[in-house]
Structures are given as structure tokens and as C-alpha cells.
Design a protein around this motif. Structure first.
Motif, PDB file in Angstrom:
ATOM      1  N   GLY A 257       5.004 -12.886   6.552  1.00 34.71           N
ATOM      2  CA  GLY A 257       4.302 -12.054   7.522  1.00 34.71           C
ATOM      3  C   GLY A 257       5.043 -10.796   7.931  1.00 34.71           C
ATOM      4  N   GLU A 258       6.316 -10.696   7.610  1.00 33.93           N
ATOM      5  CA  GLU A 258       7.101  -9.512   7.964  1.00 33.93           C
ATOM      6  C   GLU A 258       6.601  -8.305   7.165  1.00 33.93           C
ATOM      7  OE1 GLU A 258      11.700  -7.846   7.730  1.00 33.93           O
ATOM      8  OE2 GLU A 258      11.250  -9.885   7.069  1.00 33.93           O
ATOM      9  N   VAL A 259       6.522  -7.161   7.823  1.00 36.11           N
ATOM     10  CA  VAL A 259       6.123  -5.921   7.159  1.00 36.11           C
ATOM     11  C   VAL A 259       7.386  -5.104   6.896  1.00 36.11           C
ATOM     12  CG1 VAL A 259       4.822  -3.773   7.406  1.00 36.11           C
ATOM     13  CG2 VAL A 259       3.861  -5.921   8.241  1.00 36.11           C
ATOM     14  N   VAL A 260       7.526  -4.660   5.648  1.00 37.82           N
ATOM     15  CA  VAL A 260       8.669  -3.832   5.258  1.00 37.82           C
ATOM     16  C   VAL A 260       8.138  -2.527   4.703  1.00 37.82           C
ATOM     17  CG1 VAL A 260      10.202  -5.779   4.792  1.00 37.82           C
ATOM     18  CG2 VAL A 260       8.790  -4.870   2.948  1.00 37.82           C
ATOM     19  N   GLU A 261       8.968  -1.486   4.764  1.00 40.06           N
ATOM     20  CA  GLU A 261       8.550  -0.208   4.219  1.00 40.06           C
ATOM     21  C   GLU A 261       9.719   0.487   3.557  1.00 40.06           C
ATOM     22  OE1 GLU A 261       8.466   2.941   7.779  1.00 40.06           O
ATOM     23  OE2 GLU A 261       7.019   1.324   8.013  1.00 40.06           O
ATOM     24  N   SER A 262       9.386   1.320   2.590  1.00 44.06           N
ATOM     25  CA  SER A 262      10.423   2.070   1.886  1.00 44.06           C
ATOM     26  C   SER A 262      10.726   3.361   2.635  1.00 44.06           C
ATOM     27  CB  SER A 262       9.962   2.411   0.468  1.00 44.06           C
ATOM     28  OG  SER A 262       8.960   3.409   0.492  1.00 44.06           O
ATOM     29  N   VAL A 263      11.807   3.981   2.247  1.00 40.29           N
ATOM     30  CA  VAL A 263      12.099   5.318   2.752  1.00 40.29           C
ATOM     31  C   VAL A 263      11.100   6.274   2.104  1.00 40.29           C
ATOM     32  CG1 VAL A 263      14.553   4.896   3.165  1.00 40.29           C
ATOM     33  CG2 VAL A 263      13.801   5.736   0.941  1.00 40.29           C
ATOM     34  N   PRO A 264      10.729   7.348   2.767  1.00 44.60           N
ATOM     35  CA  PRO A 264       9.829   8.325   2.150  1.00 44.60           C
ATOM     36  C   PRO A 264      10.504   9.001   0.951  1.00 44.60           C
ATOM     37  CG  PRO A 264       9.870   8.601   4.533  1.00 44.60           C
ATOM     38  CD  PRO A 264      10.983   7.662   4.185  1.00 44.60           C
ATOM     39  N   VAL A 265       9.743   9.131  -0.126  1.00 41.49           N
ATOM     40  CA  VAL A 265      10.216   9.799  -1.344  1.00 41.49           C
ATOM     41  C   VAL A 265       9.099  10.688  -1.864  1.00 41.49           C
ATOM     42  CG1 VAL A 265      11.842   7.958  -1.966  1.00 41.49           C
ATOM     43  CG2 VAL A 265       9.491   7.856  -2.789  1.00 41.49           C
TER      44      VAL A 265
ATOM     45  N   LYS B  64       3.096  16.306   3.301  1.00 38.22           N
ATOM     46  CA  LYS B  64       2.448  16.958   2.162  1.00 38.22           C
ATOM     47  C   LYS B  64       2.939  16.445   0.807  1.00 38.22           C
ATOM     48  CE  LYS B  64       1.506  21.500   0.255  1.00 38.22           C
ATOM     49  NZ  LYS B  64       1.720  22.926   0.370  1.00 38.22           N
ATOM     50  N   ASN B  65       4.223  16.260   0.651  1.00 40.81           N
ATOM     51  CA  ASN B  65       4.754  15.869  -0.659  1.00 40.81           C
ATOM     52  C   ASN B  65       5.588  14.587  -0.625  1.00 40.81           C
ATOM     53  OD1 ASN B  65       6.865  16.943   0.741  1.00 40.81           O
ATOM     54  ND2 ASN B  65       7.670  18.156  -0.948  1.00 40.81           N
ATOM     55  N   LYS B  66       5.489  13.810   0.445  1.00 40.20           N
ATOM     56  CA  LYS B  66       6.258  12.567   0.566  1.00 40.20           C
ATOM     57  C   LYS B  66       5.317  11.395   0.844  1.00 40.20           C
ATOM     58  CE  LYS B  66      10.543  14.327   0.665  1.00 40.20           C
ATOM     59  NZ  LYS B  66      11.622  13.946  -0.201  1.00 40.20           N
ATOM     60  N   ALA B  67       5.713  10.229   0.347  1.00 34.87           N
ATOM     61  CA  ALA B  67       4.961   8.997   0.598  1.00 34.87           C
ATOM     62  C   ALA B  67       5.942   7.840   0.682  1.00 34.87           C
ATOM     63  CB  ALA B  67       3.948   8.755  -0.513  1.00 34.87           C
ATOM     64  N   LYS B  68       5.476   6.728   1.226  1.00 38.49           N
ATOM     65  CA  LYS B  68       6.299   5.529   1.296  1.00 38.49           C
ATOM     66  C   LYS B  68       5.432   4.326   0.966  1.00 38.49           C
ATOM     67  CE  LYS B  68       5.632   4.877   6.270  1.00 38.49           C
ATOM     68  NZ  LYS B  68       6.304   4.798   7.566  1.00 38.49           N
ATOM     69  N   ILE B  69       6.075   3.227   0.665  1.00 41.29           N
ATOM     70  CA  ILE B  69       5.365   1.989   0.377  1.00 41.29           C
ATOM     71  C   ILE B  69       5.530   1.065   1.573  1.00 41.29           C
ATOM     72  CG2 ILE B  69       5.318  -0.054  -1.095  1.00 41.29           C
ATOM     73  CD1 ILE B  69       6.260   1.857  -3.362  1.00 41.29           C
ATOM     74  N   VAL B  70       4.414   0.551   2.057  1.00 34.43           N
ATOM     75  CA  VAL B  70       4.413  -0.423   3.147  1.00 34.43           C
ATOM     76  C   VAL B  70       3.921  -1.737   2.547  1.00 34.43           C
ATOM     77  CG1 VAL B  70       3.479  -1.023   5.407  1.00 34.43           C
ATOM     78  CG2 VAL B  70       3.958   1.373   4.857  1.00 34.43           C
ATOM     79  N   ALA B  71       4.701  -2.796   2.714  1.00 34.53           N
ATOM     80  CA  ALA B  71       4.373  -4.072   2.082  1.00 34.53           C
ATOM     81  C   ALA B  71       4.499  -5.216   3.075  1.00 34.53           C
ATOM     82  CB  ALA B  71       5.295  -4.316   0.894  1.00 34.53           C
TER      83      ALA B  71
ATOM     84  N   LYS C 144       0.847  -1.192   0.000  1.00 33.03           N
ATOM     85  CA  LYS C 144       0.000   0.000   0.000  1.00 33.03           C
ATOM     86  C   LYS C 144       0.878   1.236   0.000  1.00 33.03           C
ATOM     87  CE  LYS C 144      -0.726  -0.199   4.984  1.00 33.03           C
ATOM     88  NZ  LYS C 144      -1.708  -0.278   6.054  1.00 33.03           N
ATOM     89  N   LEU C 145       0.321   2.314  -0.511  1.00 30.70           N
ATOM     90  CA  LEU C 145       0.998   3.600  -0.576  1.00 30.70           C
ATOM     91  C   LEU C 145       0.520   4.438   0.601  1.00 30.70           C
ATOM     92  CD1 LEU C 145       2.900   5.304  -2.353  1.00 30.70           C
ATOM     93  CD2 LEU C 145       0.871   6.076  -3.589  1.00 30.70           C
ATOM     94  N   VAL C 146       1.453   4.955   1.390  1.00 29.50           N
ATOM     95  CA  VAL C 146       1.105   5.688   2.612  1.00 29.50           C
ATOM     96  C   VAL C 146       1.699   7.091   2.543  1.00 29.50           C
ATOM     97  CG1 VAL C 146       1.365   5.728   5.121  1.00 29.50           C
ATOM     98  CG2 VAL C 146       1.085   3.543   3.943  1.00 29.50           C
ATOM     99  N   ASP C 147       0.848   8.103   2.688  1.00 30.07           N
ATOM    100  CA  ASP C 147       1.332   9.483   2.740  1.00 30.07           C
ATOM    101  C   ASP C 147       2.088   9.708   4.037  1.00 30.07           C
ATOM    102  OD1 ASP C 147       0.198  10.125   0.311  1.00 30.07           O
ATOM    103  OD2 ASP C 147      -1.607  10.987   1.185  1.00 30.07           O
ATOM    104  N   VAL C 148       3.239  10.368   3.930  1.00 28.24           N
ATOM    105  CA  VAL C 148       4.050  10.666   5.102  1.00 28.24           C
ATOM    106  C   VAL C 148       3.892  12.138   5.488  1.00 28.24           C
ATOM    107  CG1 VAL C 148       6.414  10.732   5.987  1.00 28.24           C
ATOM    108  CG2 VAL C 148       5.694   8.849   4.534  1.00 28.24           C
TER     109      VAL C 148
END
Length: 74
Positions: free
Chosen positions: A39-47, A27-34, A21-25
Motif C-alpha cells: 500500500g505504500e506509494v513511492v515516486e521517482s525523482v523527476p527526470v 514542461k520537460n520533466k516527469a516522474k513515476i508514481v507507483a 503511472k507517469l506524472v508530468d512535473v
């Protein structure tokens, strides 16, 4: 610390992700949470949101199409 978008895409391409899923961090940044198959949850750095959105759609295609086929071939 989050993963690079390329690393999250790689997990999806190799069949290791089951959802994303795409998560807003802010106003102009978001990250991907997968969620990985184990079962482990990983996330990207905000971009920038535009960059995250493009990567998100690529990841969804990998999860839906490629990832399952690649995982079967292992």
C-alpha cells in the motif's frame, strides 16, 4: 526525496509493485508514481520525459509479466 528510476524498476522486477503511472512535473520533466503491494506509494525523482517514459514502460512490463512470477517463487 524520490527514488532513482533504477530503484523503482528494481521494486517492479522483484514483484513489490502493483501499479505505476507517469506524472508530468513540468514542461520537460516527469516522474513515476507507483504503489507497492503493502500500500505504500513511492515516486521517482523527476527526470527528462523521454527517460521517464522508457523506464515507465519497462516498469509496466515487470509488473505485468516478471514481477508476479518472481513473487510466486519466494
Amino acid at each position: 526525496m524520490g527514488l532513482r528510476l533504477l530503484d523503482v524498476e528494481g521494486l517492479a522486477m522483484t514483484g513489490q509493485l502493483t501499479e505505476a503511472k507517469l506524472v508530468d512535473v513540468c514542461k520537460n520533466k516527469a516522474k513515476i508514481v507507483a504503489k507497492k503491494a503493502d500500500g505504500e506509494v513511492v515516486e521517482s525523482v523527476p527526470v527528462d520525459k523521454d527517460v521517464a517514459a522508457k523506464s515507465y514502460f519497462i516498469i509496466l512490463e515487470y509488473i505485468r509479466l516478471w514481477g508476479k512470477d518472481i513473487a510466486k517463487d519466494r
